[in-house]
Design a protein around this motif. Structure first.
Motif, short mmCIF file in Angstrom:
data_model
loop_
_atom_site.label_atom_id
_atom_site.label_comp_id
_atom_site.label_asym_id
_atom_site.label_seq_id
_atom_site.Cartn_x
_atom_site.Cartn_y
_atom_site.Cartn_z
N VAL A 21 12.45 -44.32 -20.14
CA VAL A 21 11.49 -43.28 -20.10
C VAL A 21 11.10 -42.44 -21.31
CG1 VAL A 21 11.55 -43.40 -17.51
CG2 VAL A 21 12.79 -41.74 -18.86
N LYS A 71 9.92 -38.60 -21.00
CA LYS A 71 9.35 -37.66 -20.14
C LYS A 71 9.38 -36.28 -20.62
CE LYS A 71 11.41 -36.54 -15.69
NZ LYS A 71 12.69 -36.88 -14.82
N SER A 79 15.13 -35.80 -22.90
CA SER A 79 14.41 -37.14 -23.09
C SER A 79 13.49 -37.21 -24.28
CB SER A 79 13.27 -37.43 -22.00
OG SER A 79 12.36 -38.44 -22.22
N ASP A 120 13.13 -32.78 -12.73
CA ASP A 120 12.31 -32.49 -14.05
C ASP A 120 12.76 -32.92 -15.31
OD1 ASP A 120 9.93 -31.80 -12.58
OD2 ASP A 120 10.21 -29.71 -12.97
N GLY A 174 15.11 -41.09 -15.47
CA GLY A 174 14.35 -41.36 -14.43
C GLY A 174 15.16 -41.77 -13.30
#
Ligand code: SF4
Ligand code: SF4
Lengths: 314, 293
Positions: free
Chosen positions: A88, A90, A96, B126, B131
């Motif tokens: 991902v 994010k 991330s 968050d 994920g």
């Protein structure tokens, strides 16, 4: 002076969980910064025709990048799943975002360092072709790495602040300054070690800028009243004080020892060590603030009281 | 995305992309009727096959669990109070003061079953970079154990100190609000096991109304400190999916008095990082522009 904190808690137990990160994470804060500082140094050297400085910068950027990757993977509870980070992208997760910054940096700093082997290749044959192709490729890649370097050096400050760890969260305006300065100073330190004095002028000036930012930022972090306290006490306090002393020594050596290769290298080593100590100090300060419920409860109570007062006043 | 997160979502599941999500569910834990039997702790362990935490005697009243952790997804707190702490004379009505003085002998025992708050704006979710943490169709927050790589970021990111890394396993674990049971139309194990209905499960909006009525009743009866914790959608986490009726300040039970999700400050944090990054680039330029040597 911080007034004696009066607060209640559940048997003195922490309210928030301290991070479970091992030493890999503060070590990565250092190596990530070193990679960023070195890449900037290399790019500058590339533009101003300082091949020895460029080589030092590119090689130390790649070495620090490899160490960073090791630390980050080693710290995972499930290292074999490190690639799950790449599932991902994010925006709400600084980790991330950082993973992608680091990936981009790797894709540019790697080829830039690789290009440094060009002079070792034979002049003729297929390798001769590579010998001519590598330098322009390295130049382009080096610019890319330098463009990502400031983000690489500062996102880690956001990563720490975007937590419930009281002294990291509160320090969000200042942590990026510490980390940017520390990255510049450590990159410059590596440059001072690996480059003859004739080409090391920019590394010296970068050391001065970096050390100044690092010292100023750390001072701000430590001065935040109650939430600066964990940075002034115990292990964190000792680490940060030692870091400050070495930064000052490195700074003095970089300026005064500019005609001596040995003095320059020593001041470079001092700046590198200072950066390590500062990173560990910032890390430990946050951990200490999470372990004591005082740092969670008292500031939140004060915030509630301010809000109450504002509501009563209006 | 951050903007979405900041405007007090009433329907987190829909915001997370569940087109026809059922109504948001949650827990209302009414500590005023908790008897400290720990049936919730046991039921949770049994149903979710949570490993034991070792046998500790903590010396903290009847609490030998200590707190929420990777291996404790419900935790019953026990607080022994020698006497009722003085009621705030400014905010409490005079008759409540008198009633409290009468009703309270020289000792009271607070018991409270703590759990993951399933926040509207969940810090853990968050920041999770893989994920693994996700928002279910019931608006709860769950870790996917086959995705989590044990990066540990969720752990300091939780404003309530709930989620934790399991030793020897490396991954992060916490309450799922019995996601498997919800899928089958059942109530979570803890709420089912609770003998006093201190733990109530249901549609969050209904639970909130019910809780308001319960606070009003208790206050009428002179329990002036009874208040709801985590029921306000305008608080720092957008309200909790699991909220509480408390009889004393939150910190007495080990809860943060004014939790705020980190994501709220994230734009400001990036702004400061951007400034520092610019300063860094400028410093590099200056270093090379400064002369030949
Ligand atoms: S209480 Fe903590 S672990 Fe639970 S949803 Fe909120 S942030 Fe996540
Ligand atoms: S430890 Fe697992 S659940 Fe927690 S943030 Fe990392 S990947 Fe997500």
């Amino acid at each position: 002076m911080v007034p004696a904190a009066d607060f209640r808690s559940y048997y003195g137990r922490p309210v928030v969980k301290p991070p479970v990160w091992k030493r890999d994470i503060p070590a990565y804060l250092f190596t990530g910064g070193l990679a960023a500082g070195s890449a900037l140094l290399a790019a500058g050297a590339q533009f101003t025709g300082r091949p020895a400085l460029r080589r030092t910068g590119r090689v130390s950027a790649l070495g620090a990048l490899a160490a960073s990757t090791y630390f980050l993977i080693n710290d995972l509870g499930r290292p074999e799943r490190f690639h799950h980070m790449l599932r991902v992208a994010k925006p709400t997760s600084p980790m991330s975002t950082g993973t992608w910054i680091l990936a981009g940096f790797g894709a540019t700093a790697g080829p830039a360092a690789l290009a440094e082997v060009a002079p070792l290749l034979p002049e003729r044959g297929p390798l001769g072709l590579l010998r001519r192709a590598l330098p322009p490729l390295g130049a382009t890649a080096g610019i890319g790495a330098a463009a990502l370097a400031p983000a690489l050096a500062t996102y880690t400050a956001v990563l720490l602040s975007d937590t419930a760890t009281p002294s990291w969260r509160a320090a969000y305006p200042h942590l990026p300054v510490v980390f940017a300065g520390s990255a510049l100073a450590s990159g410059a330190g590596a440059g001072l070690i690996g480059t003859p004095v004739a080409q090391a002028g920019p590394a010296r000036r970068m050391a001065v800028c970096g050390a100044a930012l690092e010292l100023y930022g750390a001072h701000q972090v430590e001065s935040q009243g109650l939430l600066g306290e964990p940075y002034r006490q115990g292990r964190a306090g000792r680490l940060l004080r030692a870091g400050r002393a070495l930064t000052a020594a490195g700074l003095a050596g970089a300026v005064l020892g500019r005609h001596s290769r040995v003095a320059s290298a020593l001041s470079g080593a001092s700046l590198l060590a200072a950066s390590v100590l500062t990173r560990f100090g910032i890390f430990e300060g946050g951990v200490a603030s999470a372990k004591d419920p005082k740092y969670t409860v008292v500031p939140q109570r004060e915030r509630l009281a301010r809000r109450q007062a504002a509501a009563d006043g209006s | 995305m951050t903007d979405d997160l900041l405007d007090g979502l009433s329907d987190p599941a829909r915001a997370a992309g569940w087109a026809d999500a059922p109504p948001r569910v949650g827990f209302f834990t009414d500590t005023s009727v908790c008897i400290g039997c720990k049936a919730c702790e046991v039921a949770c362990k049994e149903w979710n096959a949570v490993p034991d935490d070792g046998f500790d005697l903590l010396g903290t009243s009847y609490d030998n669990t200590g707190g929420l952790s990777a291996n404790s997804w419900r935790h019953v707190a026990f607080v022994e109070q020698p006497a009722l702490p003085p009621v705030d004379p400014v905010s409490a009505p005079v008759d409540a003061l008198a009633a409290a003085a009468e009703a309270t002998p020289d000792f009271r025992w607070l018991m409270m079953s703590d759990v993951c708050k399933h926040c509207t704006h969940a810090g853990c979710l968050d920041v999770c970079p893989t994920g693994a943490l996700f928002r279910t169709e019931f608006s709860t927050v769950v870790v996917q154990e086959d995705i989590c790589n044990g990066c540990g970021y969720c752990i300091p990111a939780c404003p309530y100190g709930v989620i934790d890394q399991r030793a020897g396993d490396g991954r992060a674990w916490k309450c799922t609000m019995c996601y498997d049971r919800l899928g089958d139309g059942l109530s979570p194990a803890c709420a089912t096991a609770c003998p006093t209905e201190s733990i109530q499960f249901g549609e969050l909006s209904r639970l909130r109304e019910k809780a308001e009525r319960r606070v009003a009743t208790l206050r009428e009866q002179g329990v002036s400190r009874a208040h709801l914790y985590g029921a306000d959608p305008d608080d720092g986490v957008g309200g909790d999916g699991a909220f509480f009726l408390l009889l004393d300040d939150p910190e007495v039970y080990g809860l943060p008095p004014d939790p705020v999700v980190g994501t709220r400050d994230l734009p400001a944090m990036w702004k400061r990082a951007g400034l520092a990054a610019l300063a860094m680039a400028a410093a590099a330029v200056v270093s090379f522009a400064g002369g030949r040597r």
